[in-house]
Write a protein that holds these residues in place. Structure first.
Motif, PDB file in Angstrom:
ATOM      1  N   LYS A   2       0.845  -1.202   0.000  1.00  0.00           N
ATOM      2  CA  LYS A   2       0.000   0.000   0.000  1.00  0.00           C
ATOM      3  C   LYS A   2       0.879   1.251   0.000  1.00  0.00           C
ATOM      4  CE  LYS A   2      -4.249   0.414   2.090  1.00  0.00           C
ATOM      5  NZ  LYS A   2      -5.182   0.400   3.236  1.00  0.00           N
ATOM      6  N   TRP A   3       0.822   1.990  -1.098  1.00  0.00           N
ATOM      7  CA  TRP A   3       1.564   3.245  -1.150  1.00  0.00           C
ATOM      8  C   TRP A   3       0.886   4.240  -2.077  1.00  0.00           C
ATOM      9  CZ3 TRP A   3       3.821   5.360  -5.614  1.00  0.00           C
ATOM     10  CH2 TRP A   3       3.895   4.510  -6.736  1.00  0.00           C
ATOM     11  N   ASN A   4       1.245   5.494  -1.919  1.00  0.00           N
ATOM     12  CA  ASN A   4       0.857   6.498  -2.892  1.00  0.00           C
ATOM     13  C   ASN A   4       1.845   7.657  -2.795  1.00  0.00           C
ATOM     14  OD1 ASN A   4      -0.773   7.453  -5.002  1.00  0.00           O
ATOM     15  ND2 ASN A   4      -1.830   8.828  -3.607  1.00  0.00           N
ATOM     16  N   GLY A   9       0.292  17.659 -10.108  1.00  0.00           N
ATOM     17  CA  GLY A   9      -0.102  17.116 -11.413  1.00  0.00           C
ATOM     18  C   GLY A   9      -0.006  15.612 -11.524  1.00  0.00           C
ATOM     19  N   VAL A  10       0.698  14.985 -10.602  1.00  0.00           N
ATOM     20  CA  VAL A  10       0.876  13.526 -10.623  1.00  0.00           C
ATOM     21  C   VAL A  10       0.617  13.020  -9.204  1.00  0.00           C
ATOM     22  CG1 VAL A  10       2.464  11.620 -11.172  1.00  0.00           C
ATOM     23  CG2 VAL A  10       2.665  13.790 -12.398  1.00  0.00           C
ATOM     24  N   ASN A  11      -0.585  12.519  -8.948  1.00  0.00           N
ATOM     25  CA  ASN A  11      -0.856  12.170  -7.555  1.00  0.00           C
ATOM     26  C   ASN A  11      -1.769  10.979  -7.299  1.00  0.00           C
ATOM     27  OD1 ASN A  11      -3.334  13.738  -7.997  1.00  0.00           O
ATOM     28  ND2 ASN A  11      -1.978  15.496  -7.796  1.00  0.00           N
ATOM     29  N   THR A  12      -1.929  10.124  -8.292  1.00  0.00           N
ATOM     30  CA  THR A  12      -2.574   8.838  -8.010  1.00  0.00           C
ATOM     31  C   THR A  12      -1.630   7.753  -8.523  1.00  0.00           C
ATOM     32  OG1 THR A  12      -3.666   8.754 -10.157  1.00  0.00           O
ATOM     33  CG2 THR A  12      -4.897   9.804  -8.367  1.00  0.00           C
ATOM     34  N   ARG A  13      -1.900   6.509  -8.134  1.00  0.00           N
ATOM     35  CA  ARG A  13      -1.052   5.417  -8.620  1.00  0.00           C
ATOM     36  C   ARG A  13      -1.088   5.358 -10.147  1.00  0.00           C
ATOM     37  NH1 ARG A  13       0.083   1.294  -4.613  1.00  0.00           N
ATOM     38  NH2 ARG A  13       0.672  -0.097  -6.294  1.00  0.00           N
ATOM     39  N   LYS A  14      -2.280   5.608 -10.700  1.00  0.00           N
ATOM     40  CA  LYS A  14      -2.435   5.586 -12.159  1.00  0.00           C
ATOM     41  C   LYS A  14      -1.574   6.688 -12.790  1.00  0.00           C
ATOM     42  CE  LYS A  14      -6.195   5.958 -15.557  1.00  0.00           C
ATOM     43  NZ  LYS A  14      -6.075   7.389 -15.945  1.00  0.00           N
ATOM     44  N   ASP A  15      -1.645   7.903 -12.193  1.00  0.00           N
ATOM     45  CA  ASP A  15      -0.815   9.021 -12.674  1.00  0.00           C
ATOM     46  C   ASP A  15       0.663   8.631 -12.697  1.00  0.00           C
ATOM     47  OD1 ASP A  15      -3.011  10.646 -12.849  1.00  0.00           O
ATOM     48  OD2 ASP A  15      -2.539  11.873 -11.092  1.00  0.00           O
ATOM     49  N   TRP A  16       1.117   7.987 -11.608  1.00  0.00           N
ATOM     50  CA  TRP A  16       2.535   7.665 -11.495  1.00  0.00           C
ATOM     51  C   TRP A  16       2.967   6.637 -12.542  1.00  0.00           C
ATOM     52  CZ3 TRP A  16       5.873  10.751  -9.445  1.00  0.00           C
ATOM     53  CH2 TRP A  16       5.482  11.594  -8.408  1.00  0.00           C
ATOM     54  N   PHE A  53      -1.149  15.183   4.002  1.00  0.00           N
ATOM     55  CA  PHE A  53      -2.551  14.823   4.208  1.00  0.00           C
ATOM     56  C   PHE A  53      -3.230  14.411   2.903  1.00  0.00           C
ATOM     57  CE2 PHE A  53      -1.882  17.077   8.220  1.00  0.00           C
ATOM     58  CZ  PHE A  53      -2.440  16.165   9.090  1.00  0.00           C
ATOM     59  N   ALA A  54      -2.879  15.079   1.807  1.00  0.00           N
ATOM     60  CA  ALA A  54      -3.463  14.709   0.510  1.00  0.00           C
ATOM     61  C   ALA A  54      -3.016  13.294   0.122  1.00  0.00           C
ATOM     62  CB  ALA A  54      -3.064  15.718  -0.568  1.00  0.00           C
ATOM     63  N   THR A  55      -1.743  12.974   0.372  1.00  0.00           N
ATOM     64  CA  THR A  55      -1.231  11.635   0.056  1.00  0.00           C
ATOM     65  C   THR A  55      -1.926  10.587   0.919  1.00  0.00           C
ATOM     66  OG1 THR A  55       0.927  12.643  -0.336  1.00  0.00           O
ATOM     67  CG2 THR A  55       0.894  10.258  -0.186  1.00  0.00           C
ATOM     68  N   ALA A  56      -1.996  10.870   2.220  1.00  0.00           N
ATOM     69  CA  ALA A  56      -2.612   9.927   3.159  1.00  0.00           C
ATOM     70  C   ALA A  56      -4.068   9.652   2.773  1.00  0.00           C
ATOM     71  CB  ALA A  56      -2.531  10.485   4.581  1.00  0.00           C
ATOM     72  N   ASN A  57      -4.754  10.724   2.377  1.00  0.00           N
ATOM     73  CA  ASN A  57      -6.167  10.599   2.051  1.00  0.00           C
ATOM     74  C   ASN A  57      -6.417   9.642   0.882  1.00  0.00           C
ATOM     75  OD1 ASN A  57      -8.851  11.438   2.592  1.00  0.00           O
ATOM     76  ND2 ASN A  57      -8.814  12.649   0.701  1.00  0.00           N
ATOM     77  N   GLN A  58      -5.392   9.467   0.031  1.00  0.00           N
ATOM     78  CA  GLN A  58      -5.560   8.617  -1.151  1.00  0.00           C
ATOM     79  C   GLN A  58      -5.421   7.132  -0.850  1.00  0.00           C
ATOM     80  OE1 GLN A  58      -5.669   9.449  -4.623  1.00  0.00           O
ATOM     81  NE2 GLN A  58      -4.802  11.478  -4.847  1.00  0.00           N
ATOM     82  N   PHE A  59      -4.743   6.792   0.235  1.00  0.00           N
ATOM     83  CA  PHE A  59      -4.550   5.347   0.421  1.00  0.00           C
ATOM     84  C   PHE A  59      -4.779   4.851   1.855  1.00  0.00           C
ATOM     85  CE2 PHE A  59      -0.264   4.363   2.232  1.00  0.00           C
ATOM     86  CZ  PHE A  59       0.168   5.655   2.429  1.00  0.00           C
ATOM     87  N   ILE A  60      -5.180   5.761   2.749  1.00  0.00           N
ATOM     88  CA  ILE A  60      -5.501   5.319   4.109  1.00  0.00           C
ATOM     89  C   ILE A  60      -6.917   5.769   4.422  1.00  0.00           C
ATOM     90  CG2 ILE A  60      -4.905   5.569   6.561  1.00  0.00           C
ATOM     91  CD1 ILE A  60      -2.097   6.371   5.467  1.00  0.00           C
ATOM     92  N   GLY A 177       3.956   8.162   0.586  1.00  0.00           N
ATOM     93  CA  GLY A 177       3.405   7.476   1.760  1.00  0.00           C
ATOM     94  C   GLY A 177       3.395   5.984   1.498  1.00  0.00           C
ATOM     95  N   LEU A 178       3.792   5.210   2.506  1.00  0.00           N
ATOM     96  CA  LEU A 178       3.958   3.770   2.297  1.00  0.00           C
ATOM     97  C   LEU A 178       3.693   3.033   3.607  1.00  0.00           C
ATOM     98  CD1 LEU A 178       5.370   1.460   0.507  1.00  0.00           C
ATOM     99  CD2 LEU A 178       7.527   2.343   1.398  1.00  0.00           C
TER     100      LEU A 178
END
Lengths: 214, 85
Positions: A2-4, A9-16, A53-60, A177-178
């Motif tokens: 689990k990470w993000n 401009g690049v902030n989802t797993r798909k984006d990456w 917080f934006a990163t955390a919100n995507q995967f936790i 975040g991982l």
């Protein structure tokens, strides 16, 4: 695993994954969306904190049980430090809020407050080895307690006055975040490759996560 | 609302980053801390500094009088008026 990661401009797993294939690029105008945080708390969040917080919100999710936190950053709240030093040079009174939020462990404390996580927290700064030092710490803690640890790495470009001291390229503001679980085979492989490449940059670390397809 | 109260409200909004608020949202008589506007101890320090810089008055930390002065915008205005004629 689990990470993000968040970069403008690049902030989802798909984006990456698209970014890794050169199909997507950074968009420096974008700022992290933290509208889900109450305004009275949000006003205290720096641009670094907002990224976390934006990163955390995507995967936790909200139901996530608290776990120990390891936060690492090479420069931390350097912008705030420059502001404080400037005020000091001008013999002005220092902002108590800026002082409190400039210290290296302020962000992990803020995370605990907002998420109401009372588990242990660690803040690490280790020069150009900060990404790997944080990961090694998180992995070691996870191994010791035999439970997962939440790891964040975050940084932004050095302030202008310090630009002459930077080594390497300026990267965009970035947060990774991982969830580090030492009992996970893929995590152990990642940990051993990091130990061989301790001066890994955040961008290289993301490339490693993508290339291993974890 | 006096001019001084308006000035203090603007100072509160600016120094404490209350971006979504304007002066009309703050009641001069209402408690600034905890129950009223919901400010906390870090805000008290920050506001103390802002008041000191703006009006050239000194507030003593940890005194009972300071707590009274900080109760509301009206009490802060009264304090500033008394110490900075």
């Amino acid at each position: 695993m689990k990470w993000n990661a968040w970069a403008p401009g690049v902030n989802t797993r798909k984006d990456w994954h698209e970014w890794a294939k050169n199909e997507k690029d950074f968009d420096l105008a974008q700022i992290p969306d933290v509208s889900f945080i109450k305004p009275m708390v949000r006003r205290r969040l720096s641009s670094l904190a907002k990224m976390v917080f934006a990163t955390a919100n995507q995967f936790i999710d909200e139901q996530q049980q608290p776990m120990p936190l390891v936060f690492a950053s090479r420069y931390g709240e350097m912008d705030k430090t420059v502001q404080l030093l400037t005020q000091l040079c001008n013999q002005e009174g220092l902002s108590p809020t800026n002082f409190g939020l400039s210290v290296h462990n302020s962000l992990v404390g803020m995370f605990g407050l907002v998420k109401k996580w009372t588990d242990s927290s660690t803040a690490i700064g280790a020069g150009n080895k900060s990404v790997s030092a944080g990961l090694i710490e998180a992995y070691s803690q996870s191994k010791a307690i035999q439970a997962p640890v939440l790891y964040f790495y975050y940084d932004e470009a050095l302030p202008k006055v310090y630009q002459q001291y930077r080594d390497g390229l300026n990267t965009p503001p970035i947060c990774i975040g991982l969830i580090v679980d030492a009992s996970d085979q893929a995590m152990t492989v990642l940990y051993h490759s990091i130990k061989k490449q301790v001066a890994i940059s955040p961008i290289e670390f993301i490339q490693l996560l993508i290339s291993r397809n974890v | 609302m006096t001019d001084l109260e308006t000035k203090i409200k603007q100072l509160i909004i600016e120094s404490l980053d209350l971006e979504d608020m304007n002066v009309d949202d703050i009641d001069s008589q209402e408690a600034l801390f905890v129950d009223g506007l919901g400010l906390d101890s870090i805000d008290a320090l920050e506001l103390g500094l802002a008041i000191k810089n703006e009006f050239n008055v000194t507030l003593e930390a940890n005194s009972e009088d300071t707590k009274k002065h900080f109760y509301s915008v009206a009490s802060l205005a009264e304090f500033v008026r008394a110490n900075n004629p």
